[in-house]
Motif scaffolding. Structure first.
Motif, PDB file in Angstrom:
ATOM      1  N   ASP A 168      26.896  75.718-101.590  1.00  0.00           N
ATOM      2  CA  ASP A 168      26.287  74.796-100.644  1.00  0.00           C
ATOM      3  C   ASP A 168      27.121  74.357 -99.680  1.00  0.00           C
ATOM      4  O   ASP A 168      26.867  74.307 -98.378  1.00  0.00           O
ATOM      5  CB  ASP A 168      25.478  73.677-101.316  1.00  0.00           C
ATOM      6  N   LEU A 171      27.953  77.213 -97.024  1.00  0.00           N
ATOM      7  CA  LEU A 171      26.791  77.436 -96.177  1.00  0.00           C
ATOM      8  C   LEU A 171      26.848  76.226 -95.214  1.00  0.00           C
ATOM      9  O   LEU A 171      26.679  76.516 -94.076  1.00  0.00           O
ATOM     10  CB  LEU A 171      25.474  77.375 -97.003  1.00  0.00           C
ATOM     11  N   ASN A 177      22.100  79.405 -93.646  1.00  0.00           N
ATOM     12  CA  ASN A 177      21.029  79.302 -94.787  1.00  0.00           C
ATOM     13  C   ASN A 177      21.355  80.281 -95.854  1.00  0.00           C
ATOM     14  O   ASN A 177      22.138  81.277 -95.417  1.00  0.00           O
ATOM     15  CB  ASN A 177      19.732  78.927 -94.120  1.00  0.00           C
ATOM     16  N   ILE A 178      20.575  80.187 -96.706  1.00  0.00           N
ATOM     17  CA  ILE A 178      20.681  81.132 -97.908  1.00  0.00           C
ATOM     18  C   ILE A 178      20.209  82.553 -97.425  1.00  0.00           C
ATOM     19  O   ILE A 178      20.993  83.539 -97.983  1.00  0.00           O
ATOM     20  CB  ILE A 178      19.927  80.816 -99.138  1.00  0.00           C
ATOM     21  N   ALA A 181      22.953  84.240 -95.476  1.00  0.00           N
ATOM     22  CA  ALA A 181      24.285  84.564 -96.228  1.00  0.00           C
ATOM     23  C   ALA A 181      23.961  85.902 -97.255  1.00  0.00           C
ATOM     24  O   ALA A 181      24.964  86.519 -97.553  1.00  0.00           O
ATOM     25  CB  ALA A 181      24.414  83.222 -97.076  1.00  0.00           C
TER      26      ALA A 181
END
Length: 182
Positions: A168, A171, A177-178, A181
């Protein structure tokens, strides 16, 4: 020859094509304009991260087993009679962590990590104790059994929460954001 399934850009139908490539094929997604999406590289690094996290979990489970045995017997002599517990439970724990969705720990919330990890270790503990009961092993220590699952659960849970926090922070620092990534 290879069989390729594509979705046409103008229709929502799947169609198959049989071809033999003359040069290496890039299997990235094709956008509507025809250019290739280069997210396959991100997918490969995502798979590598998942494997590294699984190996970290396996190392922690192994350390918990040896520590539990050492705490009970003050050494590692006679480990051969207990090693089946590790061989049986470690792959099952990893499978249950993956099945419960905590293997890539950075995609879920901490509360979900806690409950799913606890559930995976509880199921593995019940299955291992059932096998122990059915095999009628006479020389077995409940202290090794309980401390192994307790230590392994704590180690894996702490590692997953730390991986989540580190991921986290990475990021947020990169403004991603996930989905980007991964």
């Amino acid at each position: 020859p290879y069989f390729l399934i594509c979705q046409s850009a103008d229709e929502n139908k799947l169609r198959g094509t049989l071809f033999t490539p003359a040069e290496p094929v890039n299997l990235g997604k094709v956008k509507k304009g025809g250019e290739q999406d280069s997210r396959m590289e991100g997918k490969q690094s995502s798979d590598l991260i998942k494997v590294v996290i699984a190996l970290l979990d396996l190392g922690l489970i192994t350390a918990a087993f040896y520590l539990a045995y050492w705490l009970r017997f003050d050494g590692l002599q006679g480990l051969e009679s207990f090693i089946w517990l590790y061989y049986f439970s470690a792959p099952m724990i990893l499978f249950l962590l993956m099945r419960n969705g905590v293997q890539p720990a950075f995609v879920t919330e901490v509360r979900n990590i806690f409950t799913s990890t606890l559930k995976a270790f509880a199921i593995a503990g019940v299955a291992s104790s059932t096998i122990l009961y059915l095999s009628k092993t006479a020389d077995y220590s409940r202290l090794v059994f309980g401390s192994y699952f307790l230590l392994a659960g704590v180690f894996v849970l702490l590692a997953k929460v730390m991986v989540k926090r580190i991921f986290d922070a990475h990021l947020k620092r990169g403004g991603m954001n996930i989905r980007f990534a991964m």
